[in-house]
Design a protein around this motif. Structure first.
Motif, short mmCIF file in Angstrom:
data_model
loop_
_atom_site.label_atom_id
_atom_site.label_comp_id
_atom_site.label_asym_id
_atom_site.label_seq_id
_atom_site.Cartn_x
_atom_site.Cartn_y
_atom_site.Cartn_z
N ASP A 50 0.85 -1.18 0.00
CA ASP A 50 0.00 0.00 0.00
C ASP A 50 0.89 1.23 0.00
O ASP A 50 1.49 1.59 1.01
N VAL A 51 1.01 1.90 -1.14
CA VAL A 51 1.92 3.03 -1.25
C VAL A 51 1.49 4.18 -0.35
O VAL A 51 2.32 4.91 0.20
N PHE A 52 0.18 4.33 -0.14
CA PHE A 52 -0.27 5.45 0.69
C PHE A 52 0.01 5.20 2.18
O PHE A 52 0.10 6.15 2.95
N ALA A 53 0.16 3.95 2.56
CA ALA A 53 0.60 3.66 3.93
C ALA A 53 2.04 4.14 4.12
O ALA A 53 2.41 4.63 5.19
N ASN A 54 2.84 4.02 3.07
CA ASN A 54 4.22 4.49 3.13
C ASN A 54 4.28 6.02 3.15
O ASN A 54 5.15 6.61 3.80
#
Length: 453
Positions: free
Chosen positions: A313-317
């Motif tokens: 999940d890129v938005f978690a990063n």
């Protein structure tokens, strides 16, 4: 995480500090309100420097200070008959520079978080522990890895990642942990000094147009000297024995880990190309790289839809970026910018660069970085905009980058490692080796003079 990529003043695409040409400062440095603004900044920074003890995040006091300073600036300007549009132009200049820097660092932090989530750094730590090196060999290996790792990641992240290895194998040897952590602090700061992406200060100098991308690599050998000189002194104090190694399971990287590392390199290349060939701000190239990571993340989701452990999940990063650091930058940029608009940076420039000369002033900048974070120091230098050649701009880049190694509180890496060392690495244990670190500082400056002078 990217204090050193990351705690920082800073500027993406500073158009040769056009503000100095377009807007005159208020020249109100002798007023009570002007001195009040200086006091506000000093108090705020005192809270920043005592973060380890107060546990008050560093962004909070500087943001408040920035708001108070600019409120005072607006009032002083109105009473002095300065047009509101002129004040807005000065304020918007700082806003533009901060926005560009924040976007650049946000992408870098997201990539670092993505690599951490894919177990890239854990796999490296596991590999080092399972090799069963002796204390002295491990001392040099961890230092060299930190030196090169911090040239693409920030000094805080690099020191913490490799510091976990030092703690894992040196739990029964406080002396090794203490010396190993001092070595990591020096290596992390030195490694960030020769790369435009290695530290906020180098990033600022590059994006301010004071040096081209490849000019920074002239500092590689001086940076190596800065790391190697104190390391040689400490080497003989390291126990010459084999540590007791803990049981360590081999860590396997998650799917896509190496591909994300490759995309990070590609993103850096795109940012450099945007700056060098298209003459566009580097943050735009970084944002293009973020979009590539997003598309690759979508591919990972398609290939591993049912495995929650491997789900990316890129938005978690993005969420896990060092927002305290990014907001700290906001406070520093606007607080120092406000003081500069009042006229204090012009006074400082006259006292340091006109009065003492560029070389002496730039060496002092490095010494100040051991006490005050190098980000506001370098930001102030860029706003002073002294007339210096490329040799002097590289000198101040070097000194501001490595000067923080002289004290454990001089960089985020040192402060963080003190917090994880369980009392084995302290301010005074670092201070004991400050003469050796200072010898490396002097040697690196001399090396820069003989090679690049």
């Amino acid at each position: 995480m990217l204090r050193a990529f990351v705690l920082l003043s800073l500027f993406l695409g500073l158009p040769e500090l056009a503000l100095a040409e377009e807007t005159r400062n208020l020249d109100l440095t002798a007023t009570h309100r002007g001195l009040y603004c200086v006091l506000i900044f000093i108090v705020a920074y005192a809270f920043v420097m005592t973060e380890e003890f107060t546990h008050l995040r560093k962004s909070k006091p500087v943001i408040l200070a920035a708001g108070i300073i600019w409120a005072e600036v607006a009032y002083m300007a109105s009473t002095a008959g300065v047009a509101a549009e002129e004040v807005h132009r000065a304020f918007e200049h700082d806003l533009k520079e901060y926005a560009e820097l924040m976007l650049f660092l946000l992408v870098a932090m997201t990539y670092i978080n993505a690599m951490a989530e894919r177990n890239v750094f854990e796999a490296l730590r596991s590999w080092l522990v399972t090799r069963k090196f002796g204390y002295r060999k491990l001392f040099w290996i961890t230092g060299v890895i930190t030196f090169f790792l911090s040239s693409v990641a920030d000094n805080l992240t690099s020191a913490l990642l490799v510091g976990a290895v030092v703690m894992a194998v040196g739990a029964k040897s406080p002396r090794f942990v203490s010396l190993g952590f001092i070595n990591l602090v020096i290596a992390a700061n030195a490694g960030g000094a020769f790369s435009p992406f290695g530290d906020i200060t180098t990033l600022m100098v590059w994006q301010a147009g004071k040096a081209e991308f490849f000019d920074f690599f002239e500092l590689f050998i001086p940076s190596v000297v800065n790391f190697a000189v104190p390391a040689v002194f400490m080497h003989f104090a390291i126990p010459n024995e084999l540590p007791d190694f803990p049981e360590e399971e081999v860590v396997v990287m998650k799917p896509g880990a190496l591909a994300i590392c490759g995309l990070f390199v590609l993103t850096i290349s795109i940012a450099v190309s945007f700056k060098q060939f298209l003459h566009l701000p580097p943050f735009l190239g970084m944002m293009v790289g973020l979009s590539i990571l997003m598309f690759y993340g979508y591919r990972l989701k398609m290939y591993f839809p049912g495995n929650s452990d491997d789900r990316f999940d890129v938005f978690a990063n993005v969420r896990d970026a060092e927002w305290d650091t990014l907001l700290f930058f906001f406070g520093v940029v606007f607080a120092v910018g406000g003081l500069g608009y009042i006229g204090y940076l012009e006074l400082a420039s006259a006292a340091m660069y006109d009065g003492l000369g560029a070389t002496t002033a730039n060496v002092i900048v490095g010494l100040l970085s051991a006490v005050v974070d190098n980000i506001p120091v370098m930001f102030a230098v860029l706003n002073m905009n002294p007339d210096m050649d490329i040799y002097q701009w590289m000198l101040v880049t070097l000194t501001a980058g490595v000067g923080g190694s002289m004290l454990s509180v001089g960089s985020a890496a040192g402060v963080a490692l003190m917090g994880t060392s369980r009392g084995m690495y302290t301010f005074f244990s670092h201070l004991k080796w400050t003469p050796a670190v200072a010898a490396g500082y002097v040697a690196s400056i001399a090396t820069h003079y003989f090679i690049n002078g």
